[in-house]
Design a protein around this motif. Sequence first.
Motif, PDB file in Angstrom:
ATOM      1  N   UNK A  88     -12.277   8.551  -2.424  1.00 14.61           N
ATOM      2  CA  UNK A  88     -12.703   8.084  -1.109  1.00 14.61           C
ATOM      3  C   UNK A  88     -11.802   6.982  -0.561  1.00 14.61           C
ATOM      4  N   UNK A  89     -11.069   6.308  -1.421  1.00 12.07           N
ATOM      5  CA  UNK A  89     -10.171   5.241  -0.959  1.00 12.07           C
ATOM      6  C   UNK A  89      -9.085   5.775  -0.032  1.00 12.07           C
ATOM      7  N   UNK A  90      -8.804   7.077  -0.091  1.00 13.71           N
ATOM      8  CA  UNK A  90      -7.749   7.647   0.760  1.00 13.71           C
ATOM      9  C   UNK A  90      -8.131   7.634   2.235  1.00 13.71           C
ATOM     10  N   UNK A  91      -9.401   7.436   2.576  1.00 18.56           N
ATOM     11  CA  UNK A  91      -9.825   7.479   3.973  1.00 18.56           C
ATOM     12  C   UNK A  91      -9.101   6.444   4.826  1.00 18.56           C
ATOM     13  N   UNK A  96      -2.247   9.139  -7.386  1.00 19.76           N
ATOM     14  CA  UNK A  96      -2.969  10.381  -7.150  1.00 19.76           C
ATOM     15  C   UNK A  96      -3.772  10.343  -5.868  1.00 19.76           C
ATOM     16  N   UNK A  97      -4.382   9.196  -5.552  1.00 12.62           N
ATOM     17  CA  UNK A  97      -5.150   9.065  -4.319  1.00 12.62           C
ATOM     18  C   UNK A  97      -4.228   9.176  -3.109  1.00 12.62           C
ATOM     19  N   UNK A  98      -3.077   8.492  -3.158  1.00 15.47           N
ATOM     20  CA  UNK A  98      -2.132   8.581  -2.042  1.00 15.47           C
ATOM     21  C   UNK A  98      -1.616  10.002  -1.870  1.00 15.47           C
ATOM     22  N   UNK A  99      -1.246  10.646  -2.984  1.00 19.36           N
ATOM     23  CA  UNK A  99      -0.700  12.002  -2.896  1.00 19.36           C
ATOM     24  C   UNK A  99      -1.740  12.973  -2.340  1.00 19.36           C
ATOM     25  N   UNK A 100      -2.985  12.785  -2.736  1.00 24.94           N
ATOM     26  CA  UNK A 100      -4.046  13.628  -2.200  1.00 24.94           C
ATOM     27  C   UNK A 100      -4.215  13.408  -0.700  1.00 24.94           C
ATOM     28  N   UNK A 101      -4.150  12.160  -0.255  1.00 25.40           N
ATOM     29  CA  UNK A 101      -4.257  11.876   1.169  1.00 25.40           C
ATOM     30  C   UNK A 101      -3.075  12.408   1.955  1.00 25.40           C
ATOM     31  N   UNK A 102      -1.885  12.273   1.391  1.00 24.34           N
ATOM     32  CA  UNK A 102      -0.681  12.789   2.043  1.00 24.34           C
ATOM     33  C   UNK A 102      -0.769  14.305   2.202  1.00 24.34           C
ATOM     34  N   UNK A 103      -1.249  14.975   1.164  1.00 20.58           N
ATOM     35  CA  UNK A 103      -1.435  16.427   1.232  1.00 20.58           C
ATOM     36  C   UNK A 103      -2.474  16.802   2.278  1.00 20.58           C
ATOM     37  N   UNK A 104      -3.544  16.028   2.345  1.00 19.87           N
ATOM     38  CA  UNK A 104      -4.601  16.301   3.317  1.00 19.87           C
ATOM     39  C   UNK A 104      -4.055  16.234   4.741  1.00 19.87           C
ATOM     40  N   UNK A 105      -3.249  15.213   5.029  1.00 17.53           N
ATOM     41  CA  UNK A 105      -2.716  15.038   6.377  1.00 17.53           C
ATOM     42  C   UNK A 105      -1.654  16.083   6.686  1.00 17.53           C
ATOM     43  N   UNK A 106      -0.708  16.270   5.771  1.00 15.93           N
ATOM     44  CA  UNK A 106       0.451  17.112   6.063  1.00 15.93           C
ATOM     45  C   UNK A 106       0.172  18.600   5.899  1.00 15.93           C
ATOM     46  N   UNK A 166      -2.200  -1.961   1.598  1.00 12.23           N
ATOM     47  CA  UNK A 166      -2.762  -0.935   0.741  1.00 12.23           C
ATOM     48  C   UNK A 166      -2.685   0.441   1.389  1.00 12.23           C
ATOM     49  N   UNK A 167      -3.747   1.225   1.287  1.00 12.62           N
ATOM     50  CA  UNK A 167      -3.737   2.583   1.836  1.00 12.62           C
ATOM     51  C   UNK A 167      -3.708   2.581   3.365  1.00 12.62           C
ATOM     52  N   UNK A 168      -4.377   1.624   4.008  1.00 18.80           N
ATOM     53  CA  UNK A 168      -4.300   1.521   5.460  1.00 18.80           C
ATOM     54  C   UNK A 168      -2.877   1.192   5.900  1.00 18.80           C
ATOM     55  N   UNK A 169      -2.200   0.363   5.124  1.00 18.04           N
ATOM     56  CA  UNK A 169      -0.806   0.049   5.412  1.00 18.04           C
ATOM     57  C   UNK A 169       0.096   1.265   5.289  1.00 18.04           C
ATOM     58  N   UNK A 170      -0.204   2.142   4.339  1.00 14.82           N
ATOM     59  CA  UNK A 170       0.556   3.389   4.217  1.00 14.82           C
ATOM     60  C   UNK A 170       0.327   4.296   5.423  1.00 14.82           C
TER      61      UNK A 170
END
Length: 486
Positions: A332-335, A255-265, A390-394
């Motif tokens: 906040x981990x999505x940052x 969910x955190x990754x998907x939220x971050x992906x949505x935020x960027x795209x 992790x998320x930075x690697x993504x």
Amino acid sequence: MASKLSQHILKAMGLFGGAQAAVILMSIVRTKLVAVWLGPLGVGLNAIYLTTEELIASCAALGLRTSGVRELSASPPGMRGRTEGVLLRMASVLALCGAGLTLVLSPALSYWSMGTVQEWWQFALLAIAVGAAVYLDADLAMLQASGRLKSLARVTFVSALAGTVIAVPMYYGLRMHGVLPVVITVVAVYALWAHRERRRNCGTVVLPPWREALREAGPMLRLGLFFTLAAVAERLGAYVFVAYMNREAAPGDLGIYQAGYTLVNTYAGVIFTAIVAEYYPRLASVASSRLRTQAFVGQEFKVAAWVLMPVVVVFIAADELMVRVLYAESFMAMLDYVGVAVCGMALRAFSFCTALVMLARGDGRCYIITESASALLCLVLKVAGYRIGGFAGLGAAYVLHYAAYSAMVLWVYRRRYGLRLGHGVPALCAMAVATAFAALAFKCLWGWWAPVVLVLPWLLPLALRRLLAHTNNNRKNNVYKNKRMR
């Protein structure tokens, strides 16, 4: 010609930017409610349903919107009504096929996504959304090919508004059980409103007999099949990664990754909505001209890059604030992902503008090879990036993917079609990427204020001057260029 192109591009960006701004405000409401009421697990469940629906709809639609826009853009005015009729006939057939395929695959989809077949009925209900999404493509193709940009923007706005009004009580009353009904309802409302706009704004549609429609749709469907296979490769890669994270990642990470992906795209990538809407039909109409194609690609990217650069810097500076407003503290981990990934926006814009040449020329075989290789590389990079960093690697995987994809489409652009990039395009792309990473470095060293103080004061005036220069070129020079391109 450059002046006229730039004015057209900026007008479309303004139109869709305004519509998308309203859509984003309503999306903020929905996203915030999901984050607060349902948490990361709810966002992850929403991602599973959406990726499944998009994957099957991409398979069933057979590239209907892409091939339909191309056929309609190249169709003589006297034949346009019949071409639209053929398109609608095919949309009806493919929508039924997509819904049926979803029903048949529902047990398997439940097992692959949830690890159990007991939730098969939820995936069976997705058949409604799949059928609506497939038919939606035909109506959107007709609006896009006819240049009804205001109607397209209105469809986007009204659908988002209706979706928000419907979603809020569903999430509040049903909580986790409301995720699937919201997905279905939003797609259905979108399809119904697009159908209404198409009937109001497009010309008379000539519906041929079914047998003639199937015969005349042959070239459109053959071309669309290549587009579909390419889209399926991309959706399949996204689906496999979502399923991988759902099984292997820590609870809530999906969910955190998907939220971050949505935020960027979605939020940082508003400009791509305008590119798809106004650029592709114009490119398809001049695809046979080498010089006009080169001019369109170069001008589109230059305008996109100068618009994107200040947006990306502001996004980097304000990413923590956006996460707090749009989501919740648990996101906040999505940052770590968002800050790095957004630096690849210029590469995404460059590859996007260049890759559309393949679609405009109807080069289906080359397109599917390029997109399939891109999808496989993206999946490998994301899995490796998540396991290593992790998320930075993504986030790093996002940038590396678009760098490699840009190299692939550039090779096709130059070697296969013999086209050249406009003067200054490579340097502008490199500058955009370097500026984004510099802003990120300043923020990491000194805080959110550093990009605002050290980058924006010189970047914003420079971007405005460049955009004004693009829209105020010497008229005599434009006449000279037009004469050469005839």
